[in-house]
Design an enzyme around this catalytic site. Structure first.
Site, mmCIF file in Angstrom:
data_model
loop_
_atom_site.group_PDB
_atom_site.id
_atom_site.type_symbol
_atom_site.label_atom_id
_atom_site.label_comp_id
_atom_site.label_asym_id
_atom_site.label_seq_id
_atom_site.Cartn_x
_atom_site.Cartn_y
_atom_site.Cartn_z
ATOM 1 N N ILE A 30 0.821 -1.209 0.000
ATOM 2 C CA ILE A 30 0.000 0.000 0.000
ATOM 3 C C ILE A 30 0.862 1.269 0.000
ATOM 4 O O ILE A 30 0.403 2.337 -0.400
ATOM 5 C CB ILE A 30 -0.964 -0.027 1.222
ATOM 6 N N ASN A 86 12.021 -8.685 6.842
ATOM 7 C CA ASN A 86 12.407 -7.981 8.061
ATOM 8 C C ASN A 86 11.999 -8.801 9.278
ATOM 9 O O ASN A 86 10.940 -9.437 9.280
ATOM 10 C CB ASN A 86 11.729 -6.607 8.117
ATOM 11 N N GLU A 94 7.240 -4.237 10.830
ATOM 12 C CA GLU A 94 6.061 -3.482 11.278
ATOM 13 C C GLU A 94 4.841 -4.378 11.451
ATOM 14 O O GLU A 94 4.025 -4.156 12.343
ATOM 15 C CB GLU A 94 5.715 -2.381 10.262
ATOM 16 N N HIS A 99 6.358 -11.998 6.033
ATOM 17 C CA HIS A 99 6.133 -11.589 4.643
ATOM 18 C C HIS A 99 7.466 -11.287 3.990
ATOM 19 O O HIS A 99 8.409 -10.852 4.641
ATOM 20 C CB HIS A 99 5.218 -10.361 4.567
ATOM 21 N N HIS A 101 9.210 -9.028 0.985
ATOM 22 C CA HIS A 101 9.063 -7.901 0.072
ATOM 23 C C HIS A 101 9.751 -8.253 -1.249
ATOM 24 O O HIS A 101 10.902 -8.702 -1.241
ATOM 25 C CB HIS A 101 9.759 -6.650 0.628
HETATM 26 P P1 AMP Z 1 7.569 -4.704 7.402
HETATM 27 O O1 AMP Z 1 8.246 -3.457 7.874
HETATM 28 O O2 AMP Z 1 8.506 -5.668 6.758
HETATM 29 O O3 AMP Z 1 6.721 -5.351 8.496
HETATM 30 O O4 AMP Z 1 6.591 -4.244 6.239
HETATM 31 C C1 AMP Z 1 5.206 -4.131 6.359
HETATM 32 C C2 AMP Z 1 4.714 -3.568 5.057
HETATM 33 O O5 AMP Z 1 3.318 -3.756 4.968
HETATM 34 C C3 AMP Z 1 4.963 -2.069 4.886
HETATM 35 O O6 AMP Z 1 5.825 -1.861 3.768
HETATM 36 C C4 AMP Z 1 3.564 -1.490 4.641
HETATM 37 O O7 AMP Z 1 3.564 -0.482 3.647
HETATM 38 C C5 AMP Z 1 2.786 -2.713 4.210
HETATM 39 N N1 AMP Z 1 1.364 -2.641 4.476
HETATM 40 C C6 AMP Z 1 0.764 -2.300 5.644
HETATM 41 N N2 AMP Z 1 -0.569 -2.355 5.529
HETATM 42 C C7 AMP Z 1 -0.820 -2.755 4.263
HETATM 43 C C8 AMP Z 1 -2.010 -3.005 3.516
HETATM 44 N N3 AMP Z 1 -3.223 -2.857 4.059
HETATM 45 N N4 AMP Z 1 -1.898 -3.410 2.235
HETATM 46 C C9 AMP Z 1 -0.679 -3.547 1.668
HETATM 47 N N5 AMP Z 1 0.485 -3.339 2.309
HETATM 48 C C10 AMP Z 1 0.411 -2.940 3.594
#
Ligand code: AMP
Length: 116
Positions: A30, A86, A94, A99, A101
């Site tokens: 997103i 991460n 986060e 997941h 990337h």
């Molecule tokens: P991380 O820091 O590896 O946990 O990355 C979490 C990622 O999830 C971030 O890059 C956010 O932009 C992404 N993210 C959070 N909410 C959503 C959502 N609803 N749809 C798509 N991506 C999301």
């Protein structure tokens, strides 16, 4: 509390889904950091890399195979891309649902900034 990714997997929160099967889902980030920024997420809840079991070996491999195929579909395979997972606070995680990337579509520069 379910994470945002569990809600996406359950269809309770919309996402731009590129691929899904019985083991993983892949959707657009997103808040993309590059022209292509896809998240590959196991349907099974695994909070962090630390929580991966030996039995998950094939699932983790499948995530990489799906990333490879999406990179090809998105037209970034030849120029290249980066796969990132991460983990926890120092890794900058986060969302506590494992997941990967898939980031590409431009030259990404150095992997991390060197801090003196
Ligand atoms: P991380 O820091 O590896 O946990 O990355 C979490 C990622 O999830 C971030 O890059 C956010 O932009 C992404 N993210 C959070 N909410 C959503 C959502 N609803 N749809 C798509 N991506 C999301």
């Amino acid at each position: 509390m379910p994470t945002i990714f569990e809600k996406i997997i359950a269809g309770e929160v919309p996402a731009a889904v590129l691929y899904r099967d019985e083991r993983v889902i892949a959707f657009l980030n997103i808040n993309p950091m590059a022209p292509v920024h896809v998240l590959i997420v196991p349907n099974k809840l695994i909070p962090t890399v630390n929580d991966i079991c030996n039995e998950d070996e094939s699932l983790i491999g499948h995530m990489v195979i799906v990333a490879r195929d999406i990179a090809k579909q998105q037209g970034i395979a030849e120029n290249g891309y980066r796969l990132i997972i991460n983990c926890n606070a120092h890794g900058g995680q986060e969302v506590y649902h494992l997941h990967m990337h898939l980031i590409g579509g431009r030259a990404l520069g150095p992997m991390i900034q060197r801090v003196k």
